[in-house]
Design a protein around this motif. Structure first.
Motif, PDB file in Angstrom:
ATOM      1  N   GLY A 103     -40.015 -11.249   3.144  1.00 20.13           N
ATOM      2  CA  GLY A 103     -40.790 -10.647   2.505  1.00 20.13           C
ATOM      3  C   GLY A 103     -39.997 -10.159   0.979  1.00 20.13           C
ATOM      4  O   GLY A 103     -40.430 -10.258  -0.110  1.00 20.13           O
ATOM      5  N   THR A 106     -38.817 -12.973  -1.060  1.00 22.02           N
ATOM      6  CA  THR A 106     -40.223 -13.502  -2.004  1.00 22.02           C
ATOM      7  C   THR A 106     -40.257 -12.596  -3.003  1.00 22.02           C
ATOM      8  O   THR A 106     -40.613 -12.993  -4.218  1.00 22.02           O
ATOM      9  N   SER A 107     -40.424 -11.333  -2.818  1.00 21.64           N
ATOM     10  CA  SER A 107     -40.862 -10.455  -3.729  1.00 21.64           C
ATOM     11  C   SER A 107     -39.787 -10.359  -5.129  1.00 21.64           C
ATOM     12  O   SER A 107     -40.278 -10.210  -6.043  1.00 21.64           O
ATOM     13  N   TYR A 248     -49.963  -5.849  -2.995  1.00 21.60           N
ATOM     14  CA  TYR A 248     -50.528  -6.294  -1.677  1.00 21.60           C
ATOM     15  C   TYR A 248     -51.780  -6.944  -1.565  1.00 21.60           C
ATOM     16  O   TYR A 248     -51.724  -8.035  -0.884  1.00 21.60           O
ATOM     17  N   MET A 257     -46.691 -14.339   1.843  1.00 26.14           N
ATOM     18  CA  MET A 257     -45.813 -13.330   2.344  1.00 26.14           C
ATOM     19  C   MET A 257     -45.040 -12.760   1.238  1.00 26.14           C
ATOM     20  O   MET A 257     -44.543 -13.450   0.442  1.00 26.14           O
ATOM     21  N   ASN A 258     -45.201 -11.456   1.108  1.00 29.02           N
ATOM     22  CA  ASN A 258     -44.340 -10.699   0.124  1.00 29.02           C
ATOM     23  C   ASN A 258     -43.914  -9.332   0.867  1.00 29.02           C
ATOM     24  O   ASN A 258     -44.237  -9.224   1.991  1.00 29.02           O
ATOM     25  N   LEU A 259     -43.307  -8.394   0.003  1.00 31.56           N
ATOM     26  CA  LEU A 259     -42.405  -7.375   0.625  1.00 31.56           C
ATOM     27  C   LEU A 259     -43.663  -6.463   1.087  1.00 31.56           C
ATOM     28  O   LEU A 259     -43.630  -5.904   2.231  1.00 31.56           O
ATOM     29  N   ALA A 262     -45.135  -7.854   4.422  1.00 30.08           N
ATOM     30  CA  ALA A 262     -44.076  -7.659   5.435  1.00 30.08           C
ATOM     31  C   ALA A 262     -44.252  -6.202   5.996  1.00 30.08           C
ATOM     32  O   ALA A 262     -44.119  -6.057   7.179  1.00 30.08           O
TER      33      ALA A 262
END
Length: 305
Positions: A103, A106-107, A248, A257-259, A262
């Motif tokens: 995550g 990705t972010s 989000y 999926m990102n921070l 996650a």
């Protein structure tokens, strides 16, 4: 302190019967005791306002920090969540940190790609429109700020079918393609930051002077306008990064999926997500402080020249 001047005009008569006027001017200044009392009252009011504001901001953060250090059932104090984050091993807490690192990566990638696309789209467009047409500039401002009035969940309803088609026929399900949505989300904040910079300089005069000296449009843009907009560009970039790191709704509803997604998944089982959320907030504060320091350094550099 302010002073008060009182003018008094009196009519007087002399023995010879002549009538005249005498003007008396008296200046009244508040005594030092009153000024000191006023300063003390202002200091108390400022302290109360500052204390209430800081309490509103930092008490929840302090509660989050305590939650990461104190086990809610046994009351035992432990720094295990922080150790797990910095060592990359969450087995002691029964957490798989692979999702967290995925995550975060990705972010961060989304932040970089989103900032690049946003700057490529907004900066040239806003500069050209600012020079050519004020009416068109207002129209672009309305379009750019429109996402503020549309909730993210409504955007997902419209973008969901588009992303299903892109994932199946054109691109893939890689979360990096969320950058197109994130450009829309950050556009109002980035537009306002860049607009402040454009309005603070005389763009038309700079362009006309540069063109009259034989500079091409590319030199005018990159060597004249961009250096004067660096502070606004940095502001827009840092604000965009903060928005992307905290997003989000879109990622969750589109199944990417990102921070933040996650952190939500980790938060189902342990307090590592709370510790990581504090680190994310700290990273945002660091970005703002860095923006302020860079802006001051650039201003001093220009003044020194």
């Amino acid at each position: 302190m302010t002073s008060r001047t009182i003018r008094t005009v009196e009519t007087v008569g002399t023995e010879t019967g002549t009538v005249g006027t005498v003007e008396t001017v008296s200046t009244g200044v508040k005594p030092p005791q009153l000024r000191a009392a006023r300063v003390r009252r202002q200091s108390v009011i400022k302290f109360v306002i500052l204390f209430a504001t800081l309490s509103f901001l930092f008490v929840p953060l302090l509660a989050m920090l305590i939650f990461t250090l104190r086990h809610p059932l046994s009351g035992r104090w432990s720094a295990a969540p922080w150790i797990a984050i910095f060592t990359g091993n969450g087995e002691s807490l029964g957490a798989d940190l692979t999702v967290l690192w995925q995550g975060i990566g990705t972010s961060l990638a989304l932040s970089a790609v989103t900032v690049v696309i946003m700057l490529v789209l907004l900066v040239p467009t806003m500069v050209i429109v600012h020079i050519r047409s004020k009416a068109l500039e207002r129209a672009i401002e309305w379009v750019a700020t429109l996402p503020l009035t549309i909730p993210a969940i409504v955007l997902v309803v419209g973008l969901g079918p588009i992303y299903r088609w892109l994932s199946a026929d054109v691109l893939s399900t890689n979360p990096i393609w969320l950058c197109f949505v994130y450009v829309i989300l950050v556009m109002p904040f980035a537009f306002r930051a860049i607009a402040v910079g454009l309005n603070s300089i005389d763009v038309k005069t700079l362009v006309e002077a540069s063109r009259s000296l034989g500079a091409s449009w590319s030199k005018v843009f990159f060597k004249v306008i961009i250096p004067n907009l660096w502070q606004s560009i940095l502001s827009a970039s840092f604000i965009s990064i903060a928005v992307v790191l905290g997003e989000y709704t879109v990622a969750s509803l589109l199944g990417r999926m990102n921070l933040q997604v996650a952190l939500y998944q980790l938060g189902q089982s342990n307090s590592i997500s709370t510790a990581m959320s504090l680190l994310a907030l700290l990273f945002g504060v660091v970005l703002l402080v860095a923006l302020d320091l860079i802006s001051d350094a650039m201003r001093r550099s220009r003044e020194g020249k």
